[in-house]
Design an enzyme around this catalytic site. Structure first.
Site, PDB file in Angstrom:
ATOM      1  N   GLU A 175       0.780  -1.228   0.000  1.00 35.87           N
ATOM      2  CA  GLU A 175       0.000   0.000   0.000  1.00 35.87           C
ATOM      3  C   GLU A 175       0.817   1.287   0.000  1.00 35.87           C
ATOM      4  OE1 GLU A 175      -3.431   0.125  -0.163  1.00 35.87           O
ATOM      5  OE2 GLU A 175      -3.193  -2.014  -0.590  1.00 35.87           O
ATOM      6  N   SER A 456     -33.709 -36.126  44.672  1.00 34.99           N
ATOM      7  CA  SER A 456     -32.926 -36.733  45.752  1.00 34.99           C
ATOM      8  C   SER A 456     -31.450 -36.376  45.723  1.00 34.99           C
ATOM      9  CB  SER A 456     -33.078 -38.257  45.699  1.00 34.99           C
ATOM     10  OG  SER A 456     -34.407 -38.628  45.987  1.00 34.99           O
TER      11      SER A 456
END
Length: 844
Positions: A175, A456
């Site tokens: 770039e 339980s």
């Protein structure tokens, strides 16, 4: 001297104002001078006073001569213009004079300078746009593997030091190779880019990295003159306020790379499933090439563009070599790094969405990060979850539950849900969770919901409270594992000042005189309801909360004796924490889901976690000794598939809407629940007939899931044994006091001795009972017989293979409540007894 006016001498440069010919040279005409009024100098004497100050004879002509002079001046100017125009004919009229050129240049320069100064003054660096600051929150396993990314924008900002040098150089080569030496803007490059775009050489902006960063971070992407002007001035100002490294870092974090990835960190994961710090030159060059045309350069999505993309890739690498950033020899060895077709999914599907929401709730509840900050994003959250254990949990649920469902042919199978959690007892770290088959299909997280009874599996808390408080029975005997209770079904509890409460045992089974250990193995409701009254329901509640249940657990308060039967709606995660406290010898460490939190490289402080003594070691360890029997010879023998010493308890909610197994080894505490819920109405549903079984109970799929998961989760780790310190007299028998009425029970048939068969399991097991009862030649008791010599209809789980008149196994028998109390089930999974669970076989 004569009094007559004397004529004056001509002044230097004076010339008579005679008309000039049209072709008189310009310099000749310019030498003719006039006075301020445009009249010849010779006429001045006509209006002057004589030597005595009196007006001369010419003064009378002043008015007329002035008018004539003005007319003469105008005529002269027009005459000169006409003469000049006459000379500039043809092409000469199109060529500006040097005066015109100079004037135009000066005017243009003034406009440019003025416009620049005006623009520089008026255009300020704005606040960043919302899209540029928005980031995803990244959730990680403990080993750093990504779980999910949460946010509208897939971006994770990283510092420049967290981006490999190859990645930095590749982007510069692609770039802006002169980024570190050039100014913020490059007008020539802008002109060149515009020309290339116009001439069809590709869309090129000609912008520097600084300008591109300004566009990404401060402005929008529209192609307008206004945006370009703002970009120009902001770039100049930004270059004065930030270093080149800061600008490059910002650019790399805001650029779009395709696949929904903003920033190089997200791109590295989207294409190569790695961090930006791990990118080598080849992969970095490909990502740098993507910036030019992200969607078109994805060679997986557009394989036809491969040749063009490779050309761009080579351009980037050659640029790195030219700039001295890449060794030519290394460059020669590089081959095109094709990105992965699919990388690790970071969407919310599967377990990921559940985990993200639960962890977010954990962060906000513990005031680690507030909700608004989380919504803004940018957090990197390392959880305590271990990927191997998480995967093992999912696999075990699939193998032992989901793969056995037939949703097309059995409607009840569409109701089946599962939840699970696993905690390291010593650290309190949650290492795995199971919340549902798929977050996008079943939204509610089953590991943290608090709307199913625990059944339980709550009973161990009652016994722990008894030991912790030194509780005694109604007749004054200390409660220990060997304490005898009356296990007659529907026996009214004694010493309870409230309404009559007489819970039934599973299938109305009467056990008569039975020890606490036996009652735990067989999950006898009558014994534990009485024990809850002996201890005191409030003390039981306190112990449960001390162990790890939330004080806000629904139906935990005011339950009375029924608290022992698990009417509370605790979450799987809360139950896991409580069982982890038992495994850790009574020391409680608040569970945590978060190992580390950072934002933009900055560590976020985590709250301190302190280990405290919840109950005495004797209380916790004595409970563990009792729960070992449940796995060894009780309702949870299916959990023996873990291959490790284990302790645990099964549980079933009323109407079989949920089945639980909560257990632990010295190294890992895990709770599994199977729940019934209507997928349309979300109402609780019974699971009778699910998986083709009469009932779903804690000793079935939950215990099987637990066993396989625990085995796989601890694979490769040394086998640890429990080191227990028991309460004094824990190994001694505490027989009941003589009953003047002639029996241990105040209700029911007291003449029949206790049966050897637990209310939760099939009697076909080769596992010896608690009393060491004899077995048949094939290692199992004779099918259909109990110790009283009677017969039953089929197995207690509903197998129809037996004959007789008993009550075992009906689909609905005993499943609800009675006038005197509820019933909770903990049966074994199905026909064939435990052998199928122990050797890995299944039944249909």
């Amino acid at each position: 001297m004569s009094d007559e006016p004397q004529p004056k001498k001509p002044r230097p440069g004076w010339a008579s104002h005679e008309p000039q010919a049209a072709d008189t040279p310009d310099d000749a005409r310019d030498d003719t001078r006039t006075d301020a009024a445009g009249l010849p100098r010779s006429n001045e004497s006509d209006g002057e006073a004589d030597g005595h100050g009196e007006p001369g004879p010419a003064s009378a002509k002043t008015g007329a001569s002035a008018t004539a002079g003005a007319s003469a001046k105008k005529a002269a100017r027009e005459e000169r213009r006409a003469a000049l125009k006459a000379r500039r004919t043809g092409w000469r009229r199109l060529v500006p004079t040097w005066r015109m050129v100079l004037g135009a240049f000066l005017v243009t320069a003034l406009l440019v300078v003025g416009g620049f100064l005006l623009g520089y003054t008026l255009v300020q660096i704005p606040a960043a746009n919302a899209a540029a600051t928005q980031q995803a929150n990244v959730y990680l396993y403990a080993d750093g593997t990504v779980i999910a990314r949460d946010g509208e924008v897939n971006r994770e900002n990283v510092t420049l030091s967290q981006i490999s040098e190859d990645a930095q150089h590749a982007v510069l080569a692609a770039e802006d190779r002169d980024f570190y030496t050039e100014s913020a803007v490059d007008p020539l490059a802008m002109v060149r880019g515009a020309w290339n775009t116009l001439t069809g050489k590709g869309k090129q902006s000609g912008s520097t990295i600084t300008q591109q960063y300004v566009k990404n971070y401060y402005l929008r992407q529209e192609q307008t003159v206004t945006r370009k002007v703002k970009e120009f001035f902001i770039a100049i100002k930004l270059d004065r306020n930030q270093s080149k490294d800061e600008i490059l870092e910002g650019y790399l974090n805001t650029s779009f790379f395709g696949r929904g990835a903003y920033g190089i960190q997200a791109a590295a994961h989207a294409y190569y499933d790695m961090d930006a710090s791990e990118l080598d030159a080849g992969r970095a060059a490909y990502l740098a090439a993507l910036v030019n045309a992200p969607s078109q350069y994805d060679v997986v999505a557009h394989p036809g563009n491969r040749a063009f993309v490779e050309k761009r890739w080579n351009y980037v690498l050659d640029g790195m070599v030219d700039e001295g950033w890449l060794d030519p020899a290394e460059r020669a060895r590089l081959t095109f790094p094709v990105p992965k077709r699919t990388t690790l999914s970071t969407t919310m599907s599967g377990q990921r969405g559940y985990i993200v929401n639960i962890v977010k709730q954990h962060l906000t509840d513990n005031k680690i990060v507030d909700e608004a900050s989380l919504d803004a994003g940018g957090y990197r959250i390392t959880t305590t979850l271990q990927k191997s254990k998480q995967d093992a949990f999912v696999e075990s649920v699939d193998d032992n539950l989901m793969d056995r469902l037939d949703k097309k042919n059995r409607k009840v199978d569409t109701y089946v849900r599962a939840g699970g959690a696993s905690i390291e007892p010593k650290t309190g770290k949650v290492v795995a969770m199971y919340n549902g088959i798929d977050y996008v299909k079943q939204y509610t997280p089953n590991a943290t919901r608090r709307d199913f009874q625990v059944g339980s599996s709550f009973k161990p808390f009652v016994f722990t409270a008894a030991v912790e408080n030194g509780s005694r029975t109604q007749d004054g005997r200390r409660i220990t594992p060997g304490t005898h209770y009356d296990g007659t079904s529907e026996r009214p509890v004694q010493g309870w000042p409230g309404p009559r409460y007489a819970p039934e045992n599973e299938d109305h089974e009467d056990y008569g005189d039975i020890t606490v250990s036996e009652a735990t193995d067989k999950s006898v409701n009558a014994v534990y309801a009485q024990m809850a009254v002996d201890v005191g329901p409030d003390k039981v509640r306190k112990t449960a909360v001390d162990l790890g249940l939330s004080p806000d657990t629904p139906d935990l308060d005011g339950a009375g004796p029924s608290i022992a039967l698990g009417v509370a709606n605790a979450s799987v995660l809360d139950m896991t924490q409580a069982y982890a406290t038992l495994a850790n010898h009574g020391k409680h460490t608040p569970y945590t889901l978060v190992e580390k939190v950072t934002q933009n490289g900055r560590d976020i402080a985590l709250p301190e976690r302190h280990t405290r003594r919840a109950v005495s070691r004797e209380a916790a360890d004595t409970t563990t000794s009792v729960l070992k029997g449940v796995v060894e010879k009780g309702t949870a023998t299916a959990a023996q598939t873990s291959g490790r010493p284990a302790a645990g308890k099964t549980g079933t909610a009323e109407e079989d809407t949920a089945a639980w197994f909560a257990g632990y080894t010295p190294d890992l505490a895990t709770v599994v629940a199977v729940m019934g819920q209507d997928p349309v109405t979300a109402g609780h549903k019974s699971l009778y007939g699910a998986m083709g079984l009469p009932r779903v109970n804690g000793g079935g799929a939950p215990a099987e899931i637990w066993g396989q998961y625990t085995r796989d989760a601890l694979e490769g780790e040394p086998v640890s044994s429990f080191s227990l310190r028991l309460q004094p007299g824990a190994d001694e028998s505490q027989p009941p006091a003589p009953d003047p009425s002639g029996g241990p029970s105040s209700s029911g048939d007291v003449s029949a001795p206790a049966t050897d068969a637990p209310d939760d399991e099939d009697t076909d097991s080769g596992t010896p009972d608690d009393d060491g009862g004899s077995t048949g030649d094939d290692g199992s008791e004779s099918e259909g017989e109990n110790s009283t010599g009677g017969t039953t209809t089929g197995s207690p789980t509903g197998d129809t293979g037996g004959t007789g008149t008993g009550t075992g196994g009906g689909d609905t028998t005993g499943g609800g409540t009675t006038d005197d109390g509820g019933s909770n089930r903990d049966e074994l999974p199905g026909p064939g007894g435990l052998s199928g669970a122990l050797d890995g076989r299944r039944w249909d």
